[in-house]
Design a protein around this motif. Structure first.
Motif, short mmCIF file in Angstrom:
data_model
loop_
_atom_site.label_atom_id
_atom_site.label_comp_id
_atom_site.label_asym_id
_atom_site.label_seq_id
_atom_site.Cartn_x
_atom_site.Cartn_y
_atom_site.Cartn_z
N UNK A 138 0.82 -1.22 0.00
CA UNK A 138 0.00 0.00 0.00
C UNK A 138 0.85 1.27 0.00
N UNK A 139 2.18 1.09 0.22
CA UNK A 139 3.13 2.21 0.28
C UNK A 139 2.70 3.23 1.34
N UNK A 140 2.44 2.69 2.53
CA UNK A 140 2.05 3.52 3.66
C UNK A 140 3.01 3.30 4.82
N UNK A 141 3.21 4.36 5.59
CA UNK A 141 4.06 4.30 6.79
C UNK A 141 3.24 4.76 7.98
N UNK A 142 3.33 4.00 9.07
CA UNK A 142 2.60 4.35 10.29
C UNK A 142 3.58 4.42 11.46
N UNK A 143 3.36 5.37 12.33
CA UNK A 143 4.07 5.43 13.61
C UNK A 143 3.03 5.33 14.70
N UNK A 144 3.12 4.23 15.46
CA UNK A 144 2.15 3.94 16.52
C UNK A 144 0.72 4.05 15.99
N UNK A 145 0.51 3.56 14.78
CA UNK A 145 -0.83 3.53 14.20
C UNK A 145 -1.24 4.76 13.43
#
Length: 221
Positions: A138-145
């Protein structure tokens, strides 16, 4: 990590086993076609090192049978056959790499690492390091959601860091990853600009650390 060596020459097999076990790989050995088929039926392997000319069969036939059965285990064919048509036939039959005998132990180990790393990365689209999650699909980055909005180049750069969390990456490596133009690779400061923006967007100044005179590495997250 469990590997399978399919090699009918006893001395070559012994040398391979000694080399790979010294590198902390767990290895099974099949001395021929039939034994290899049994081991492949019974076990799961991270990589198969396959000799072409086996005493009781043909390594290329075994490779085709593996692919017909939808076994996606990476296979490196080892052979004294050096003709380009032979290499093409092996790769077209489903091999992931081809190495001519005699070969360098250093090159063998390096090629193995590439195949094992690629297989590991392809098994999951999600990479997690500390509190950061990156999804390559999905080419997504999450930090703590929480979703972090990155540009395409920022994502490509950060993905390379996430896939190599303990490795120092040079500016040239990073530039080459996001820009294939040789002039830009040598003269552009785009890497530094992207890293500055990444640190700001990720709200963690130490997430990408400078390594003086070399480049950058992924810090604690």
């Amino acid at each position: 990590m469990n590997l399978l060596i399919v090699e009918d020459d006893a001395l070559t097999a012994k040398q391979l086993l000694q080399l790979l076990r010294s590198e902390k790989y767990h290895c099974d050995h099949a001395a021929g076609y039939e034994e290899a088929k049994k081991l492949l039926d019974q076990n799961s392997y991270a990589l198969v090192l396959l000799d072409w000319n086996l005493g009781d069969g043909d390594g290329l036939v075994l490779l085709k049978e593996m692919r017909d059965l939808e076994l996606i285990t990476p296979v490196m064919m080892l052979s004294a056959n050096v003709e380009i048509n032979d290499r093409v036939a092996v790769l077209d039959s489903g091999a992931d790499d081809y190495l001519c005998k005699p070969y360098s132990s250093v090159e063998l180990l390096a090629r193995m690492r590439v195949l094992l790393r690629r297989d590991s990365n392809e098994k999951s689209s999600v990479i997690v390091v500390g509190n950061v999650t990156l999804d390559t699909t999905s080419r997504e980055v999450f930090i703590e959601g929480s979703l972090i909005n990155l540009t395409a180049s920022e994502f490509d750069l950060f993905e390379l860091f996430m896939k190599n969390p303990n490795q120092v990456l040079t500016r040239f490596q990073l530039s080459e990853h996001i820009n294939k133009d040789n002039y830009s690779i040598k003269h552009s400061n785009l890497v530094d600009v992207h890293i500055k923006n990444l640190r700001k967007k990720l709200s963690q100044k130490e997430i990408i650390q400078n390594v003086r005179g070399i480049g950058y590495k992924l810090g604690k997250v």
